[in-house]
Design a protein around this motif. Structure first.
Motif, PDB file in Angstrom:
ATOM      1  N   LEU A 107      15.423 -38.404 -16.218  1.00 50.65           N
ATOM      2  CA  LEU A 107      16.408 -39.295 -16.823  1.00 50.65           C
ATOM      3  C   LEU A 107      17.617 -38.519 -17.330  1.00 50.65           C
ATOM      4  CD1 LEU A 107      16.798 -42.291 -17.389  1.00 50.65           C
ATOM      5  CD2 LEU A 107      15.616 -41.980 -19.544  1.00 50.65           C
ATOM      6  N   LEU A 108      17.370 -37.411 -18.024  1.00 45.70           N
ATOM      7  CA  LEU A 108      18.484 -36.612 -18.535  1.00 45.70           C
ATOM      8  C   LEU A 108      19.302 -36.002 -17.398  1.00 45.70           C
ATOM      9  CD1 LEU A 108      16.882 -34.923 -21.659  1.00 45.70           C
ATOM     10  CD2 LEU A 108      18.604 -36.735 -21.612  1.00 45.70           C
ATOM     11  N   ALA A 109      18.639 -35.649 -16.294  1.00 43.74           N
ATOM     12  CA  ALA A 109      19.358 -35.107 -15.135  1.00 43.74           C
ATOM     13  C   ALA A 109      20.201 -36.185 -14.458  1.00 43.74           C
ATOM     14  CB  ALA A 109      18.371 -34.504 -14.144  1.00 43.74           C
ATOM     15  N   ALA A 110      19.744 -37.417 -14.474  1.00 45.85           N
ATOM     16  CA  ALA A 110      20.433 -38.513 -13.786  1.00 45.85           C
ATOM     17  C   ALA A 110      21.606 -39.075 -14.578  1.00 45.85           C
ATOM     18  CB  ALA A 110      19.441 -39.638 -13.484  1.00 45.85           C
ATOM     19  N   LEU A 111      21.503 -39.062 -15.898  1.00 51.68           N
ATOM     20  CA  LEU A 111      22.540 -39.693 -16.714  1.00 51.68           C
ATOM     21  C   LEU A 111      23.799 -38.843 -16.780  1.00 51.68           C
ATOM     22  CD1 LEU A 111      20.428 -41.111 -19.656  1.00 51.68           C
ATOM     23  CD2 LEU A 111      21.719 -42.428 -17.983  1.00 51.68           C
ATOM     24  N   PRO A 112      24.965 -39.462 -16.615  1.00 53.03           N
ATOM     25  CA  PRO A 112      26.217 -38.719 -16.747  1.00 53.03           C
ATOM     26  C   PRO A 112      26.479 -38.366 -18.209  1.00 53.03           C
ATOM     27  CG  PRO A 112      26.669 -41.039 -16.391  1.00 53.03           C
ATOM     28  CD  PRO A 112      25.178 -40.863 -16.275  1.00 53.03           C
ATOM     29  N   SER A 113      27.381 -37.408 -18.419  1.00 53.15           N
ATOM     30  CA  SER A 113      27.669 -36.962 -19.784  1.00 53.15           C
ATOM     31  C   SER A 113      28.848 -37.707 -20.409  1.00 53.15           C
ATOM     32  CB  SER A 113      27.933 -35.455 -19.797  1.00 53.15           C
ATOM     33  OG  SER A 113      29.028 -35.161 -18.949  1.00 53.15           O
ATOM     34  N   ALA A 114      29.303 -38.747 -19.759  1.00 59.07           N
ATOM     35  CA  ALA A 114      30.418 -39.521 -20.303  1.00 59.07           C
ATOM     36  C   ALA A 114      30.292 -40.970 -19.869  1.00 59.07           C
ATOM     37  CB  ALA A 114      31.739 -38.931 -19.811  1.00 59.07           C
ATOM     38  N   PRO A 115      30.940 -41.875 -20.609  1.00 59.00           N
ATOM     39  CA  PRO A 115      30.940 -43.274 -20.208  1.00 59.00           C
ATOM     40  C   PRO A 115      31.579 -43.436 -18.834  1.00 59.00           C
ATOM     41  CG  PRO A 115      31.842 -43.012 -22.423  1.00 59.00           C
ATOM     42  CD  PRO A 115      31.680 -41.649 -21.846  1.00 59.00           C
ATOM     43  N   PRO A 116      31.301 -44.447 -18.072  1.00 58.06           N
ATOM     44  CA  PRO A 116      30.597 -45.645 -18.471  1.00 58.06           C
ATOM     45  C   PRO A 116      29.082 -45.513 -18.421  1.00 58.06           C
ATOM     46  CG  PRO A 116      31.365 -45.907 -16.234  1.00 58.06           C
ATOM     47  CD  PRO A 116      31.866 -44.568 -16.724  1.00 58.06           C
ATOM     48  N   GLY A 117      28.503 -44.514 -17.800  1.00 56.70           N
ATOM     49  CA  GLY A 117      27.059 -44.354 -17.765  1.00 56.70           C
ATOM     50  C   GLY A 117      26.409 -45.182 -16.677  1.00 56.70           C
ATOM     51  N   LEU A 118      25.089 -45.303 -16.770  1.00 54.13           N
ATOM     52  CA  LEU A 118      24.295 -46.034 -15.783  1.00 54.13           C
ATOM     53  C   LEU A 118      23.645 -47.258 -16.408  1.00 54.13           C
ATOM     54  CD1 LEU A 118      22.356 -43.086 -14.058  1.00 54.13           C
ATOM     55  CD2 LEU A 118      24.503 -44.145 -13.327  1.00 54.13           C
ATOM     56  N   THR A 119      23.502 -48.300 -15.613  1.00 48.98           N
ATOM     57  CA  THR A 119      22.759 -49.477 -16.065  1.00 48.98           C
ATOM     58  C   THR A 119      21.267 -49.156 -15.973  1.00 48.98           C
ATOM     59  OG1 THR A 119      22.560 -50.433 -13.870  1.00 48.98           O
ATOM     60  CG2 THR A 119      24.527 -51.039 -15.161  1.00 48.98           C
ATOM     61  N   GLU A 120      20.449 -50.038 -16.511  1.00 48.98           N
ATOM     62  CA  GLU A 120      19.000 -49.833 -16.464  1.00 48.98           C
ATOM     63  C   GLU A 120      18.506 -49.743 -15.014  1.00 48.98           C
ATOM     64  OE1 GLU A 120      14.936 -51.751 -18.351  1.00 48.98           O
ATOM     65  OE2 GLU A 120      16.892 -52.463 -19.017  1.00 48.98           O
ATOM     66  N   GLY A 121      18.985 -50.611 -14.163  1.00 49.91           N
ATOM     67  CA  GLY A 121      18.591 -50.587 -12.757  1.00 49.91           C
ATOM     68  C   GLY A 121      19.038 -49.312 -12.061  1.00 49.91           C
TER      69      GLY A 121
ATOM     70  N   PRO B  15      26.799 -55.323 -18.037  1.00 49.06           N
ATOM     71  CA  PRO B  15      25.460 -54.981 -18.518  1.00 49.06           C
ATOM     72  C   PRO B  15      25.494 -53.690 -19.339  1.00 49.06           C
ATOM     73  CG  PRO B  15      25.667 -54.323 -16.227  1.00 49.06           C
ATOM     74  CD  PRO B  15      26.948 -55.045 -16.597  1.00 49.06           C
ATOM     75  N   LEU B  16      24.437 -53.499 -20.135  1.00 39.49           N
ATOM     76  CA  LEU B  16      24.336 -52.295 -20.949  1.00 39.49           C
ATOM     77  C   LEU B  16      24.328 -51.065 -20.060  1.00 39.49           C
ATOM     78  CD1 LEU B  16      21.623 -53.399 -23.529  1.00 39.49           C
ATOM     79  CD2 LEU B  16      24.058 -53.094 -23.953  1.00 39.49           C
ATOM     80  N   ARG B  17      24.891 -49.975 -20.572  1.00 39.59           N
ATOM     81  CA  ARG B  17      24.918 -48.696 -19.848  1.00 39.59           C
ATOM     82  C   ARG B  17      24.598 -47.583 -20.819  1.00 39.59           C
ATOM     83  NH1 ARG B  17      27.570 -48.568 -14.952  1.00 39.59           N
ATOM     84  NH2 ARG B  17      28.388 -50.579 -14.274  1.00 39.59           N
ATOM     85  N   TRP B  18      24.017 -46.499 -20.277  1.00 35.63           N
ATOM     86  CA  TRP B  18      23.639 -45.342 -21.083  1.00 35.63           C
ATOM     87  C   TRP B  18      24.214 -44.077 -20.464  1.00 35.63           C
ATOM     88  CZ3 TRP B  18      20.676 -49.550 -20.230  1.00 35.63           C
ATOM     89  CH2 TRP B  18      20.109 -50.190 -21.343  1.00 35.63           C
ATOM     90  N   HIS B  19      24.493 -43.096 -21.327  1.00 29.69           N
ATOM     91  CA  HIS B  19      24.947 -41.780 -20.881  1.00 29.69           C
ATOM     92  C   HIS B  19      24.525 -40.743 -21.914  1.00 29.69           C
ATOM     93  CE1 HIS B  19      28.331 -41.585 -23.780  1.00 29.69           C
ATOM     94  NE2 HIS B  19      28.412 -42.894 -23.572  1.00 29.69           N
ATOM     95  N   ARG B  20      24.616 -39.478 -21.540  1.00 31.32           N
ATOM     96  CA  ARG B  20      24.349 -38.394 -22.489  1.00 31.32           C
ATOM     97  C   ARG B  20      25.580 -38.223 -23.367  1.00 31.32           C
ATOM     98  NH1 ARG B  20      24.454 -33.896 -19.656  1.00 31.32           N
ATOM     99  NH2 ARG B  20      24.844 -34.921 -17.676  1.00 31.32           N
ATOM    100  N   PRO B  21      25.394 -37.947 -24.657  1.00 29.80           N
ATOM    101  CA  PRO B  21      26.559 -37.726 -25.520  1.00 29.80           C
ATOM    102  C   PRO B  21      27.136 -36.333 -25.272  1.00 29.80           C
ATOM    103  CG  PRO B  21      24.561 -37.427 -26.788  1.00 29.80           C
ATOM    104  CD  PRO B  21      24.146 -37.887 -25.407  1.00 29.80           C
ATOM    105  N   THR B  22      28.382 -36.136 -25.680  1.00 31.54           N
ATOM    106  CA  THR B  22      28.972 -34.809 -25.543  1.00 31.54           C
ATOM    107  C   THR B  22      28.285 -33.831 -26.489  1.00 31.54           C
ATOM    108  OG1 THR B  22      30.712 -35.464 -27.066  1.00 31.54           O
ATOM    109  CG2 THR B  22      31.206 -35.605 -24.724  1.00 31.54           C
ATOM    110  N   GLU B  23      27.780 -34.330 -27.601  1.00 30.51           N
ATOM    111  CA  GLU B  23      26.969 -33.523 -28.511  1.00 30.51           C
ATOM    112  C   GLU B  23      25.801 -34.378 -28.988  1.00 30.51           C
ATOM    113  OE1 GLU B  23      28.744 -33.759 -32.913  1.00 30.51           O
ATOM    114  OE2 GLU B  23      30.147 -32.871 -31.468  1.00 30.51           O
ATOM    115  N   VAL B  24      24.626 -33.761 -29.138  1.00 29.79           N
ATOM    116  CA  VAL B  24      23.438 -34.500 -29.558  1.00 29.79           C
ATOM    117  C   VAL B  24      23.555 -34.808 -31.046  1.00 29.79           C
ATOM    118  CG1 VAL B  24      20.924 -34.428 -29.814  1.00 29.79           C
ATOM    119  CG2 VAL B  24      22.005 -33.455 -27.785  1.00 29.79           C
ATOM    120  N   ARG B  25      23.296 -36.057 -31.393  1.00 26.25           N
ATOM    121  CA  ARG B  25      23.371 -36.462 -32.801  1.00 26.25           C
ATOM    122  C   ARG B  25      22.242 -37.427 -33.104  1.00 26.25           C
ATOM    123  NH1 ARG B  25      27.992 -39.045 -30.229  1.00 26.25           N
ATOM    124  NH2 ARG B  25      27.421 -41.209 -29.918  1.00 26.25           N
TER     125      ARG B  25
END
Length: 130
Positions: A39-53, A98-108
């Motif tokens: 999941l962490l490898a697949a998610l981009p580090s900036a918006p817009p990110g990926l949908t659940e599907g 739809p909702l989207r997720w991405h990695r933050p530029t810094e972990v918080r």
């Protein structure tokens, strides 16, 4: 040999749910670790990110076949790990439809709310006035 001796139970890891702060469940560590890495490898580090599907489709090629034969249980594990990583501040949910997720530029860490379910931030230590 006593009961339980000589047998090993699978390693477990406790996961959180961003929608239910302060609660968690113990899950198989190998299944969790494989999904977390994918999941962490697949998610981009900036918006817009990926949908659940899109997340489910993106992690599938990176999952070990012995843990996820034929993609079995990918949906449940992707959602469980997504909620855990979100609770830990390792991924960010965008307020889009739809909702989207991405990695933050810094972990918080997300802001913790009070135990009574209100929206007041929890204050820790010191002589802080309300």
């Amino acid at each position: 040999m006593t009961e339980g001796e000589g047998t090993s139970s699978p390693a477990r890891v406790r996961i959180e749910n961003v929608n239910h702060p302060g609660t968690g469940v113990n899950v198989d560590a190998a299944m969790y670790g494989a999904m977390r890495d994918a999941l962490l490898a697949a998610l981009p580090s900036a918006p817009p990110g990926l949908t659940e599907g899109q997340m489910r489709a993106a992690v599938q090629p990176d999952l070990p076949g012995d843990l996820y034969p034929g993609g079995a249980k990918v949906g449940w594990w992707a959602k469980a790990v997504q909620l855990d990583l979100e609770a830990k501040g390792e991924i960010v949910r965008e307020p889009t439809k739809p909702l989207r997720w991405h990695r933050p530029t810094e972990v918080r860490r997300p802001v913790q709310t009070s135990r009574d379910g209100g929206n007041r931030p929890v204050r820790h230590g010191g002589n802080q006035s309300p």
